[in-house]
Design an enzyme around this catalytic site. Structure first.
Site: not given
Ligand SMILES: [Zn+2]
Length: 352
Positions: A69, A72, A162, A226
């Site tokens: 992404h 990020e 992420h 994450e």
């Molecule tokens: Zn992500």
């Protein structure tokens, strides 16, 4: 492309700057020596392969990916820093590593994606699609597959880093993808804990994520990690990522000491239910700003749809990744519940 020009740009400006410069252009280089031994080369823009000079005992091959992404930034800056440490001689490379910045076009405009969420495009979900993210997902699959085949090691590990859009009751958490019937690996969960991860979410079915691809197609231990909330480039407090930065650097240096696995100290969740948007006349009562792992009182109605509603059943249920802005047929959130680690991971001896 002249390797020497690329190398000069990499040394002066860093991996992130070079990657942003070349966008969707394909770049490749010859092998370039690392100051402390070993060598590296570009396989493509945003994709660096590095290998140690010699590896007497194969222990680990490692993929670290970021920027799947594009907005990020913290994970991208973590990968940028690892490259700087390798080039500056601060890390003497002991294991083969593939370092990836994934969605370069989205990174250029600091958006999550330009055409389609790339983490929904792995495991063949790119098939029949011609846009940039689909093309890039297919290429990344090839690079990772080739890497794990060329550098076969007892432990093949992929951390797909992420940061989340929203806040979370567990600031850092990892998704352990569905292991296709293989046992959950406690040592790997312990490694995630060393990276500062506060919670583990066990995947319940195959998915279209990059980490599930590595797990499923390469028999690697792949994880979606994450690390906290999204911030613009340069505005991340890198101190908050100290544990994961140090852990990744130490793996590159060959510190992969095996310890006997322990039941995790952090909570482990499993998926109770996937909330899917089934129709146009759909109402989702969960605000998008609600933090991940938020609980609601039993009896709270979370969504209503043509086919019925979802009402909270248990007091320890929590919602993860709520997002009502999805097309019909896609996921609007996951209902998860904490599990008893001892019952999931069984006797410790079975994990050796
Ligand atoms: Zn992500």
């Amino acid at each position: 492309m002249m390797s020497s020009n690329l190398f000069q740009a990499l040394t002066l400006d860093g991996f992130l700057a070079v990657t942003l410069t070349y966008g969707e252009q394909h770049i490749e280089s010859d092998w370039i020596p690392l100051p402390q031994g070993g060598r590296f080369r570009w396989l493509d823009n945003g994709v660096l392969l590095a290998e140690p000079h010699d590896q007497p005992e194969k222990t680990l091959s490692l993929v670290i990916s970021s920027g799947i992404h594009g907005n990020e930034t913290a994970p991208i800056e973590i990968v940028d820093e690892l490259v700087r440490k390798l080039l500056g001689g601060d890390i003497k490379l002991a294991v083969p590593v593939l370092l990836i910045m994934g969605n370069v076009l989205a990174m250029q405009v600091q958006q999550r994606f330009v055409n389609e969420n790339m983490n929904r495009l792995f495991n063949g979900k790119h098939a029949g699609k011609t846009h940039y993210e689909a093309h890039r997902a297919r290429q990344l699959e090839d690079y990772v597959k080739t890497f794990f085949r060329a550098y076969d090691a007892p432990i093949k590990r992929h951390y797909d880093l992420h940061t989340a859009i929203r806040r979370s009751h567990h600031e850092k958490f990892a998704i352990y993808p569905y292991p296709d019937g293989r046992p959950w690996n406690l040592e790997e969960i312990n490694h995630l804990e060393c990276c500062g991860v506060n919670a583990i979410l066990l995947g319940h079915q195959p998915s279209s994520t990059f980490s599930y691809f590595s797990s499923h197609a390469c028999a690697a231990y792949g994880f979606t990690v994450e690390l906290g909330q999204v911030k613009p480039f340069g505005q991340n407090d890198m101190e908050r990522f100290r544990a994961v930065r140090e852990q990744l650097a130490s793996w590159l240096s060959g510190d992969n000491i095996r310890r006997s696995p322990k039941l995790p100290k952090v909570p482990v969740y499993s998926v109770e239910k996937e909330l899917i948007r089934r129709s146009e006349d759909f109402v989702f009562y969960v605000d998008d700003a609600v933090p991940n792992f938020t609980r609601f009182p039993v009896g709270t109605c979370l969504m209503k749809d043509a086919e019925g509603s979802y009402v909270v059943q248990h007091e320890d249920e929590a919602i993860v990744f709520p997002n009502k802005n999805v097309p019909v047929g896609q996921r609007v959130g996951l209902i998860v519940r904490p599990v008893d680690a001892a019952s999931v991971f069984g006797t410790l001896s079975s994990n050796h």
